[in-house]
Design an enzyme around this catalytic site. Structure first.
Site, PDB file in Angstrom:
ATOM      1  N   GLU A 167      -0.119   4.772  -6.245  1.00 51.70           N
ATOM      2  CA  GLU A 167      -1.420   4.873  -6.919  1.00 51.70           C
ATOM      3  C   GLU A 167      -1.963   6.303  -6.903  1.00 51.70           C
ATOM      4  O   GLU A 167      -2.837   6.661  -7.681  1.00 51.70           O
ATOM      5  CB  GLU A 167      -2.441   3.907  -6.281  1.00 51.70           C
ATOM      6  CG  GLU A 167      -2.934   4.289  -4.883  1.00 51.70           C
ATOM      7  CD  GLU A 167      -1.921   4.002  -3.775  1.00 51.70           C
ATOM      8  OE1 GLU A 167      -1.972   4.683  -2.737  1.00 51.70           O
ATOM      9  OE2 GLU A 167      -1.082   3.112  -3.964  1.00 51.70           O
ATOM     10  N   VAL A 199       0.846  -1.207   0.000  1.00 56.71           N
ATOM     11  CA  VAL A 199       0.000   0.000   0.000  1.00 56.71           C
ATOM     12  C   VAL A 199       0.876   1.251   0.000  1.00 56.71           C
ATOM     13  O   VAL A 199       0.602   2.225  -0.703  1.00 56.71           O
ATOM     14  CB  VAL A 199      -0.953  -0.010   1.222  1.00 56.71           C
ATOM     15  CG1 VAL A 199      -1.665   1.331   1.352  1.00 56.71           C
ATOM     16  CG2 VAL A 199      -1.963  -1.125   1.077  1.00 56.71           C
ATOM     17  N   ILE A 214       3.249   1.383  -3.601  1.00 55.55           N
ATOM     18  CA  ILE A 214       2.622   1.550  -4.922  1.00 55.55           C
ATOM     19  C   ILE A 214       2.133   2.998  -5.047  1.00 55.55           C
ATOM     20  O   ILE A 214       1.290   3.440  -4.270  1.00 55.55           O
ATOM     21  CB  ILE A 214       1.446   0.566  -5.110  1.00 55.55           C
ATOM     22  CG1 ILE A 214       1.971  -0.873  -5.124  1.00 55.55           C
ATOM     23  CG2 ILE A 214       0.699   0.870  -6.402  1.00 55.55           C
ATOM     24  CD1 ILE A 214       0.900  -1.929  -5.098  1.00 55.55           C
ATOM     25  N   ASP A 249      -1.152  37.433 -33.457  1.00 53.06           N
ATOM     26  CA  ASP A 249      -1.772  38.545 -34.166  1.00 53.06           C
ATOM     27  C   ASP A 249      -1.076  39.834 -33.730  1.00 53.06           C
ATOM     28  O   ASP A 249      -0.514  39.898 -32.630  1.00 53.06           O
ATOM     29  CB  ASP A 249      -3.261  38.646 -33.825  1.00 53.06           C
ATOM     30  CG  ASP A 249      -4.088  37.626 -34.583  1.00 53.06           C
ATOM     31  OD1 ASP A 249      -3.676  37.242 -35.680  1.00 53.06           O
ATOM     32  OD2 ASP A 249      -5.141  37.212 -34.067  1.00 53.06           O
ATOM     33  N   ASP A 289       4.116  11.485   2.208  1.00 50.46           N
ATOM     34  CA  ASP A 289       3.668  11.520   0.805  1.00 50.46           C
ATOM     35  C   ASP A 289       2.846  12.756   0.477  1.00 50.46           C
ATOM     36  O   ASP A 289       3.307  13.644  -0.228  1.00 50.46           O
ATOM     37  CB  ASP A 289       2.871  10.259   0.475  1.00 50.46           C
ATOM     38  CG  ASP A 289       3.778   9.147  -0.038  1.00 50.46           C
ATOM     39  OD1 ASP A 289       4.999   9.287   0.128  1.00 50.46           O
ATOM     40  OD2 ASP A 289       3.269   8.160  -0.579  1.00 50.46           O
ATOM     41  N   ASN A 334       3.883   6.608   5.186  1.00 53.28           N
ATOM     42  CA  ASN A 334       3.247   6.876   3.890  1.00 53.28           C
ATOM     43  C   ASN A 334       2.326   8.083   3.973  1.00 53.28           C
ATOM     44  O   ASN A 334       2.338   8.963   3.102  1.00 53.28           O
ATOM     45  CB  ASN A 334       2.470   5.636   3.444  1.00 53.28           C
ATOM     46  CG  ASN A 334       1.969   5.758   2.019  1.00 53.28           C
ATOM     47  OD1 ASN A 334       2.717   6.102   1.129  1.00 53.28           O
ATOM     48  ND2 ASN A 334       0.696   5.496   1.819  1.00 53.28           N
TER      49      ASN A 334
END
Length: 868
Positions: A291, A286, A289, A333, A710, A706
């Site tokens: 994700e 978990v 990865i 332009d 993260d 994590n």
């Protein structure tokens, strides 16, 4: 209600409106209360609980919850209260992660919703006798609206007056050819939708002509509203970068799962309790990865896009942000983008007088007559509100209207005195506009347009002197319009260019100046420094265009300026050979713009193209980045573009390229940070299991790391200000990998560094305390806090101390919050629940030294230049 078969007067009466004055303010309020806003029903938004539950749909999270449930059952059978800590904590961490996910998602959605509001269409409406520009959502049945080529039709409406009107209705009827419309057509009551020539429909666009119409239906009552359910199937699309990262996440996921499977097998074989090693393996999967990568990239993109809005660039499609960072050619332009778009009439030449004269508030009678003809042949208007002026319509027209007004001839008074009987609207193919007005009891055709086009249509007047004066004005960077007239006996029932725009008598020329924007020259310099080539594309005279281009630095020694006619004469291979030397294209058609875009694309360049007209839409779509003008641009152009400039400013395009580069650089930093830390976690657990047959981190510790290292620092890193040297670099190739130039190798090496530091921490902690928990405590501290330090390292390729260690305030707060969460489980009674122990003071000092190693290593690498 079906009103297509009724006369316009009957429809206006039925809706309690007034064709000349529009609705009153009180009527608008009453009708809006009855009919609601003019909006289609949007796709149903997910509720907060639905978004929260969606966070648990990931397979790995479900496996973790199942593992926690099994752990809970085991705790119940063993009857030991301490065994309940692990499953309860895991569930709490999973819930906390879901809350963070919902917050990220909401932030991204709010940013994108705000953009939708900014790019909402507008409508020209007549209320209380005055013309206004309002949000299309504010329209109500009975409103009198004005339409012209390039407008999206904001609501279903019955035509009151129309001139050569055509509407593109393929979205509604499937007809690929624009439908001809006529206010006075007689239509059967049972006529199908495609045959209702007296009506225009919401969501369609005007491709030719002008019209005044009364709104008959809004929102879900429109024909488009009746099929709105079919439109709700639009899916959210991912950017190419998000797709590549999602694919990368799958590859890394497979690797992580393989590592976890090996860890589980080795642990079971060495006698580690099955439940304990299973929870560790699942938690590592978990944590490792990535994700969340595509989701975090969405947040960074949407925050970056919001930042661009403050700099007057509204990005309609997220993939455009990625492309902006690669832009290598900007085709712009001239009028209003490189110049101020404040056209002011400064010169006038009256046929037969020999030379041009300066305009003032006291002009001669002959100049006043010329201005009178010019104003009668204008659709633009100037509305005065106190001391301010609002220019509505084409700037060249409003310059003529304003000059006439200052000479004591307001446009409304001239129109009342000399009413318009017929007209041929301006289009970019003819480069002319013609009206027929009743002047002093005669039918007078008035045509205005560029002199080189008009001179071919005139049979009377001193054309040689006019040509000399035209060239003199153009050489002085003035925009010149010729005005010619003729008398006709009868107004044609169906006016055509062939019948009206011929046999004219030249009455004179008017010259206007649109000075360069002061910031444009600096923006051109910045372009060249960044390796981006600026190219001017204009409908102006080639001499005028070249003068402005030289003043701005767009045209340098050795560069060429060519006309649309010269471009038409070139083959594609000839254009390919010359395109890099051509800096100015004058008198171009919309078709020319597409050729210019494709020629640069064949050179593998990433092209940005500006446009404002209906016919510019194909070129805007063909360009890698289509930029529509927010002020002068038509709704059709804005719909085809990737980006809208709210100030029509060339410097804004350059700012957008700078921001695009900055956003891409920030995404690269976030990806490098997340992947490096994830690789570090995998190496730590995998190598420790192979070497010592013990896990250096428990499942709860892994999940906490994590959560802490993260999300918060990653998003804060994505808000890093654009680095000052970002425009000193060459544009990156369009399809260049995120991991090019050795970036992937550096990420892997950084992951190896975290793994090595964590393994050293585990060995020292266990050896000094004699406890496995001591090793896990020091590993937890070093891995979590060293990753927070790494977030600061990733801010720049330059030394952290050169840019200022704490200049990103959001990252400071994120790091502080992360450190407090780590301290919470290290130094409070919660440590017991996490399987952590208190360490001797010297171990904390050793841990601190290990935590600072990434800072020292990265600074040394940056110093030696190897990081680049």
């Amino acid at each position: 209600m079906n009103v297509h078969h009724l006369s316009s007067d009957e429809v206006v009466r039925a809706l309690s409106s007034d064709a000349e004055r529009g609705l009153t303010g009180q009527q608008v309020l009453e009708k809006r209360a009855r009919h609601g806003e003019n909006r289609l029903r949007e796709k149903k938004q997910r509720t907060l609980p639905q978004r929260f539950l969606d966070q648990f749909k990931d397979a790995m999270i479900l496996i973790l919850i199942a593992a926690a449930a099994v752990s809970f059952v085991v705790a119940c059978t063993e009857g030991n209260p301490r065994e309940f800590f692990e499953p309860v904590l895991i569930l709490l961490i999973v819930i906390l992660n879901a809350i963070v996910g919902v917050m990220q998602e909401s932030k991204a959605e709010k940013a994108l919703d705000a953009l939708k509001g900014l790019s909402a269409p507008h409508a020209r409406v007549l209320r209380d006798g005055a013309e206004q520009i309002i949000d299309a959502a504010e329209l109500v049945p009975g409103d009198i609206i004005r339409l012209e080529a390039g407008d999206f039709v904001p609501a279903d409406a019955r035509l009151i007056r129309s001139v050569s009107l055509k509407s593109e209705e393929s979205a509604l009827t499937g007809e690929s050819v624009p439908s001809e419309k006529a206010a006075d057509a007689v239509i059967a009551e049972d006529a199908p939708l495609g045959d209702r020539a007296t009506m225009v429909f919401s969501g369609c666009s005007i491709t030719y002509g002008t019209a005044t119409a009364v709104v008959t239906a809004t929102g879900m009552d429109t024909e488009m509203g009746k099929i709105a359910d079919l439109l709700e199937s639009e899916e959210e699309t991912q950017t190419p970068l998000q797709k590549r990262l999602a694919q990368l996440g799958k590859y890394l996921g497979v690797m992580a799962l393989a590592a976890c499977a090996i860890i589980f097998v080795v642990g079971v074989m060495d006698g580690i309790p099955v439940m304990e090693i299973f929870m560790t393996a699942v938690s590592l999967a978990v944590s490792a990865i990535p994700e969340g990568l595509p989701a975090i990239v969405t947040v960074v993109l949407s925050i970056g896009v919001q930042r661009m809005v403050k700099k007057n660039a509204i990005v309609r499609r997220l993939p455009a942000v990625e492309t902006l960072g690669s832009a290598s050619v900007i085709c712009s332009d001239k009028t209003g983008t490189l110049t101020q778009n404040r056209m002011t009439l400064v010169k006038a030449y009256v046929d037969g007088e020999g030379a041009a004269v300066d305009l003032s508030d006291r002009n001669s009678d002959s100049v006043r007559r010329l201005l009178r003809f010019g104003t009668l042949c204008c659709d633009g208007s100037v509305v005065f509100q106190g001391d301010s002026e609002q220019h509505i319509g084409d700037p060249t027209e409003t310059a003529i209207v304003l000059a006439a007004h200052k000479s004591g001839m307001p446009k409304d008074a001239l129109n009342a005195e000399s009413p318009r009987l017929a007209e041929l609207p301006f289009d970019s193919d003819r480069k002319l506009m013609t009206t027929v007005n009743r002047i002093d009891g005669k039918n007078i055709v008035i045509t205005k347009g560029a002199f080189d086009v008009m001179s071919k249509l005139c049979v009377a007047g001193d054309l040689e002197t006019a040509r000399r004066v035209n060239d003199e004005m153009s050489n002085n960077a003035l925009r010149v319009l010729a005005i010619a007239v003729k008398e006709i006996d009868e107004v044609p029932a169906e006016p055509t260019s062939q019948s009206l725009e011929c046999g004219l008598t030249l009455r004179g020329l008017v010259g206007m100046i649109d000075p360069p924007r002061p910031e444009a020259a600096e923006a051109v310099k910045l372009c060249r420094r960044a390796g981006v080539k600026p190219v001017m594309i204009t409908g102006d005279h080639v001499v005028t265009a070249s003068a402005i281009a030289k003043a701005l630095g767009i045209m340098e020694s050795g560069d060429r300026a060519i006309t649309g006619a010269q471009l038409d004469a070139m083959t594609d291979s000839e254009l390919d050979a010359e395109v890099e030397k051509i800096s100015v294209y004058a008198r171009v058609s919309p078709e020319n713009k597409i050729r210019i875009v494709k020629a640069w694309q064949r050179k593998d360049q990433v092209v940005s193209m500006t446009g404002d007209g209906v016919n510019d839409a194909p070129a805007l779509k063909a360009a890698d980045i289509g930029c529509a003008m927010g002020v002068t641009g038509t709704d059709v152009a804005k719909g085809a573009a990737d980006m809208t400039l709210t100030d029509d400013n060339f410097a804004t395009i350059v700012d957008a390229v700078r921001e695009g580069r900055g956003i891409y650089a920030n995404i690269k930093k976030v990806v490098g940070f997340l992947l490096g830390t994830n690789i570090g976690e995998i190496i730590t657990v995998f190598v420790a299991m192979l070497l010592w047959r013990r896990s250096p981190l428990l499942s709860m510790q892994l999940l906490w790391i994590n959560l802490v290292t993260d999300s918060m620092p990653a998003i804060a890193l994505g808000m890093e200000p654009v680095e000052p040297d970002v425009m000193d670099q060459k544009p990156k190739p369009k399809n260049e990998s995120l991991f090019a130039h050795g970036y992937g190798v550096r990420i892997a090496l950084q992951g190896a560094m975290f793994g090595a530091l964590s393994l050293i921490a585990y060995w020292i902690g266990e050896r000094f305390t004699g406890l496995e928990a001591g090793g896990q405590t020091l590993t937890f501290m070093v891995l979590s806090l060293s990753q927070i330090v790494q977030a600061f390292n990733m801010r720049s390729d330059r030394s952290l101390f050169a840019i200022g260690p704490f200049t990103n305030r959001k990252l400071n707060w994120a790091a502080l919050a992360s450190m407090l969460l780590v301290a919470l489980v290290l130094f409070t009674p919660l440590s017991v629940a996490f399987g952590l122990v208190y360490l001797p003071a010297r171990l904390y000092l050793i841990g601190l030294a290990l935590i600072l190693v990434p800072l020292l290593v990265m600074e040394a690498v940056k110093l030696t230049g190897r990081h680049r």
